[in-house]
Scaffold this motif. Structure first.
Motif, PDB file in Angstrom:
ATOM      1  N   LEU A  31      11.787 -13.626  -4.827  1.00 22.47           N
ATOM      2  CA  LEU A  31      13.107 -14.084  -4.613  1.00 22.47           C
ATOM      3  C   LEU A  31      14.120 -13.294  -5.372  1.00 22.47           C
ATOM      4  O   LEU A  31      13.756 -13.230  -6.827  1.00 22.47           O
ATOM      5  CB  LEU A  31      13.118 -15.759  -4.873  1.00 22.47           C
ATOM      6  N   GLY A  32      14.803 -12.634  -4.834  1.00 32.06           N
ATOM      7  CA  GLY A  32      15.946 -11.908  -5.353  1.00 32.06           C
ATOM      8  C   GLY A  32      17.390 -12.525  -5.199  1.00 32.06           C
ATOM      9  O   GLY A  32      17.693 -13.245  -4.068  1.00 32.06           O
ATOM     10  N   VAL A  33      18.143 -12.369  -5.990  1.00 32.29           N
ATOM     11  CA  VAL A  33      19.337 -13.021  -6.110  1.00 32.29           C
ATOM     12  C   VAL A  33      20.589 -11.964  -6.188  1.00 32.29           C
ATOM     13  O   VAL A  33      20.487 -10.877  -7.088  1.00 32.29           O
ATOM     14  CB  VAL A  33      19.722 -13.848  -7.329  1.00 32.29           C
ATOM     15  N   GLY A  34      21.417 -11.950  -5.283  1.00 30.38           N
ATOM     16  CA  GLY A  34      22.669 -10.914  -5.294  1.00 30.38           C
ATOM     17  C   GLY A  34      23.887 -11.669  -6.067  1.00 30.38           C
ATOM     18  O   GLY A  34      24.058 -12.611  -6.271  1.00 30.38           O
ATOM     19  N   GLN A  35      24.704 -10.545  -6.376  1.00 29.82           N
ATOM     20  CA  GLN A  35      25.929 -10.827  -6.927  1.00 29.82           C
ATOM     21  C   GLN A  35      26.733 -11.886  -6.387  1.00 29.82           C
ATOM     22  O   GLN A  35      27.524 -12.532  -6.880  1.00 29.82           O
ATOM     23  CB  GLN A  35      26.919  -9.554  -7.187  1.00 29.82           C
ATOM     24  N   GLU A  36      26.731 -11.972  -4.915  1.00 27.57           N
ATOM     25  CA  GLU A  36      27.606 -12.809  -4.168  1.00 27.57           C
ATOM     26  C   GLU A  36      27.039 -14.275  -3.858  1.00 27.57           C
ATOM     27  O   GLU A  36      27.532 -15.084  -3.246  1.00 27.57           O
ATOM     28  CB  GLU A  36      27.870 -12.164  -2.946  1.00 27.57           C
ATOM     29  N   ASP A  37      25.756 -14.542  -4.604  1.00 25.17           N
ATOM     30  CA  ASP A  37      25.138 -15.605  -4.039  1.00 25.17           C
ATOM     31  C   ASP A  37      25.511 -16.790  -4.670  1.00 25.17           C
ATOM     32  O   ASP A  37      26.010 -16.732  -5.942  1.00 25.17           O
ATOM     33  CB  ASP A  37      23.529 -15.432  -4.280  1.00 25.17           C
ATOM     34  N   GLY A  38      25.404 -17.973  -3.976  1.00 23.79           N
ATOM     35  CA  GLY A  38      26.079 -19.139  -4.762  1.00 23.79           C
ATOM     36  C   GLY A  38      25.199 -20.467  -4.079  1.00 23.79           C
ATOM     37  O   GLY A  38      24.090 -20.400  -3.421  1.00 23.79           O
ATOM     38  N   GLU A  39      25.691 -21.456  -4.364  1.00 16.55           N
ATOM     39  CA  GLU A  39      24.989 -22.957  -3.788  1.00 16.55           C
ATOM     40  C   GLU A  39      24.927 -22.853  -2.397  1.00 16.55           C
ATOM     41  O   GLU A  39      23.641 -23.429  -1.770  1.00 16.55           O
ATOM     42  CB  GLU A  39      25.899 -24.019  -4.398  1.00 16.55           C
ATOM     43  N   SER A  40      25.472 -22.363  -1.575  1.00 15.56           N
ATOM     44  CA  SER A  40      25.500 -22.396  -0.149  1.00 15.56           C
ATOM     45  C   SER A  40      24.112 -21.523   0.294  1.00 15.56           C
ATOM     46  O   SER A  40      23.196 -21.941   1.142  1.00 15.56           O
ATOM     47  CB  SER A  40      26.603 -21.920   0.736  1.00 15.56           C
ATOM     48  N   ASP A  41      24.101 -20.235  -0.606  1.00 14.67           N
ATOM     49  CA  ASP A  41      22.815 -19.473  -0.199  1.00 14.67           C
ATOM     50  C   ASP A  41      21.565 -20.096  -0.579  1.00 14.67           C
ATOM     51  O   ASP A  41      20.407 -20.069  -0.239  1.00 14.67           O
ATOM     52  CB  ASP A  41      22.918 -18.285  -1.039  1.00 14.67           C
ATOM     53  N   ILE A  42      21.521 -20.748  -1.845  1.00  8.10           N
ATOM     54  CA  ILE A  42      20.413 -21.690  -2.356  1.00  8.10           C
ATOM     55  C   ILE A  42      20.103 -22.629  -1.184  1.00  8.10           C
ATOM     56  O   ILE A  42      18.955 -22.881  -1.002  1.00  8.10           O
ATOM     57  CB  ILE A  42      20.749 -22.396  -3.695  1.00  8.10           C
ATOM     58  N   ASN A  43      21.155 -23.342  -0.786  1.00  9.33           N
ATOM     59  CA  ASN A  43      20.734 -24.461   0.012  1.00  9.33           C
ATOM     60  C   ASN A  43      20.229 -23.976   1.588  1.00  9.33           C
ATOM     61  O   ASN A  43      19.098 -24.423   2.029  1.00  9.33           O
ATOM     62  CB  ASN A  43      21.821 -25.296   0.492  1.00  9.33           C
ATOM     63  N   TRP A  44      20.867 -22.714   1.867  1.00 12.94           N
ATOM     64  CA  TRP A  44      20.297 -22.287   3.099  1.00 12.94           C
ATOM     65  C   TRP A  44      18.928 -21.749   3.052  1.00 12.94           C
ATOM     66  O   TRP A  44      17.985 -21.932   3.751  1.00 12.94           O
ATOM     67  CB  TRP A  44      21.110 -21.134   3.473  1.00 12.94           C
ATOM     68  N   MET A  45      18.530 -21.074   1.827  1.00 10.17           N
ATOM     69  CA  MET A  45      17.168 -20.511   1.500  1.00 10.17           C
ATOM     70  C   MET A  45      16.290 -21.618   1.322  1.00 10.17           C
ATOM     71  O   MET A  45      15.205 -21.447   1.890  1.00 10.17           O
ATOM     72  CB  MET A  45      17.298 -19.448   0.274  1.00 10.17           C
ATOM     73  N   VAL A  46      16.547 -22.525   0.724  1.00 15.11           N
ATOM     74  CA  VAL A  46      15.600 -23.857   0.442  1.00 15.11           C
ATOM     75  C   VAL A  46      15.260 -24.430   1.780  1.00 15.11           C
ATOM     76  O   VAL A  46      13.953 -24.613   2.084  1.00 15.11           O
ATOM     77  CB  VAL A  46      15.964 -24.690  -0.681  1.00 15.11           C
ATOM     78  N   ASP A  47      16.228 -24.647   2.718  1.00 12.20           N
ATOM     79  CA  ASP A  47      15.957 -25.451   3.975  1.00 12.20           C
ATOM     80  C   ASP A  47      15.235 -24.235   4.653  1.00 12.20           C
ATOM     81  O   ASP A  47      14.168 -24.815   5.276  1.00 12.20           O
ATOM     82  CB  ASP A  47      17.237 -25.476   4.672  1.00 12.20           C
ATOM     83  N   LYS A  48      15.182 -22.960   4.634  1.00 11.83           N
ATOM     84  CA  LYS A  48      14.367 -22.229   5.335  1.00 11.83           C
ATOM     85  C   LYS A  48      12.980 -22.181   4.996  1.00 11.83           C
ATOM     86  O   LYS A  48      12.033 -21.923   5.684  1.00 11.83           O
ATOM     87  CB  LYS A  48      15.065 -20.775   5.531  1.00 11.83           C
ATOM     88  N   LEU A  49      12.916 -22.013   3.692  1.00 14.36           N
ATOM     89  CA  LEU A  49      11.669 -21.886   3.141  1.00 14.36           C
ATOM     90  C   LEU A  49      10.849 -23.005   3.163  1.00 14.36           C
ATOM     91  O   LEU A  49       9.575 -22.935   3.601  1.00 14.36           O
ATOM     92  CB  LEU A  49      11.702 -21.379   1.443  1.00 14.36           C
ATOM     93  N   VAL A  50      11.242 -24.170   3.058  1.00 13.44           N
ATOM     94  CA  VAL A  50      10.742 -25.521   3.252  1.00 13.44           C
ATOM     95  C   VAL A  50      10.276 -26.038   4.716  1.00 13.44           C
ATOM     96  O   VAL A  50       9.218 -26.128   4.867  1.00 13.44           O
ATOM     97  CB  VAL A  50      11.340 -26.734   2.537  1.00 13.44           C
ATOM     98  N   GLY A  51      11.128 -25.267   5.433  1.00 18.03           N
ATOM     99  CA  GLY A  51      10.929 -25.612   6.842  1.00 18.03           C
ATOM    100  C   GLY A  51      10.198 -24.570   7.764  1.00 18.03           C
ATOM    101  O   GLY A  51       9.928 -24.851   8.846  1.00 18.03           O
ATOM    102  N   LEU A  52      10.012 -23.486   7.051  1.00 18.36           N
ATOM    103  CA  LEU A  52       9.473 -22.326   8.013  1.00 18.36           C
ATOM    104  C   LEU A  52       8.067 -22.302   8.447  1.00 18.36           C
ATOM    105  O   LEU A  52       7.198 -22.765   7.763  1.00 18.36           O
ATOM    106  CB  LEU A  52       9.376 -21.007   6.999  1.00 18.36           C
ATOM    107  N   ARG A  53       8.001 -22.637   9.857  1.00 16.43           N
ATOM    108  CA  ARG A  53       6.668 -22.896  10.539  1.00 16.43           C
ATOM    109  C   ARG A  53       5.753 -21.647  10.770  1.00 16.43           C
ATOM    110  O   ARG A  53       5.924 -20.857  11.723  1.00 16.43           O
ATOM    111  CB  ARG A  53       6.926 -23.578  11.810  1.00 16.43           C
TER     112      ARG A  53
END
Length: 149
Positions: A31-53
């Motif tokens: 996992l890499g974090v960019g300068q512009e990342d924030g809570e919405s990026d975390i939420n989106w990424m977690v949802d994607k990772l946990v649900g990735l089929r």
């Protein structure tokens, strides 16, 4: 936020010869974090990772998530995912988050994944790490929150 996701039979991370994280079947996530990342990026990424089929169902189709298969996750911080190699021979990391910001967002991402009831092991932030894995498939995907729409 960028991640490289690998479906693994097992994976571990060591620092100075000592194993600090280890999983059986599941996902190795760099996992890499960019300068512009924030809570919405975390939420989106977690949802994607946990649900990735990307785990096979009874018919051999990739139709099950890490949650569905009771898999484990090894999450390793990886600022080099923000390396820009377009110009010259040395990567530029100007879009990667500063260490303090990256660590906070990385740790928040780990917390949020754990809140889904998944076992999450980690490396040590900013340490020189040795990562070992047995890739299953191999299945390797790139996920980038900047490309979510």
């Amino acid at each position: 936020m960028r991640s490289v996701v690998q479906r693994v039979k097992s994976a571990s991370v060591s620092v100075n010869g000592a194993r600090v994280g280890e999983i059986s079947a599941g996902l190795l996530i760099l996992l890499g974090v960019g300068q512009e990342d924030g809570e919405s990026d975390i939420n989106w990424m977690v949802d994607k990772l946990v649900g990735l089929r990307i785990f096979e169902d009874q018919e051999g189709k990739m139709n099950r998530s890490v949650q569905d298969v009771s898999g484990e996750i090894l999450m390793v911080s990886q600022f080099t995912l923000y390396g820009d190699c377009r110009s010259g021979k040395r990567p530029s990391f100007t879009t990667a988050a500063a260490p303090e910001q990256a660590k906070a967002l990385y740790e928040r991402t780990v917390e949020k994944i754990r809140s889904h009831g998944l076992k999450v092991e980690t490396g040590i932030f900013q340490a020189q790490m040795d990562v070992e894995l047995i890739n299953d498939g191999p299945v390797t995907l790139l996920i980038d929150s900047e490309k979510k729409f």
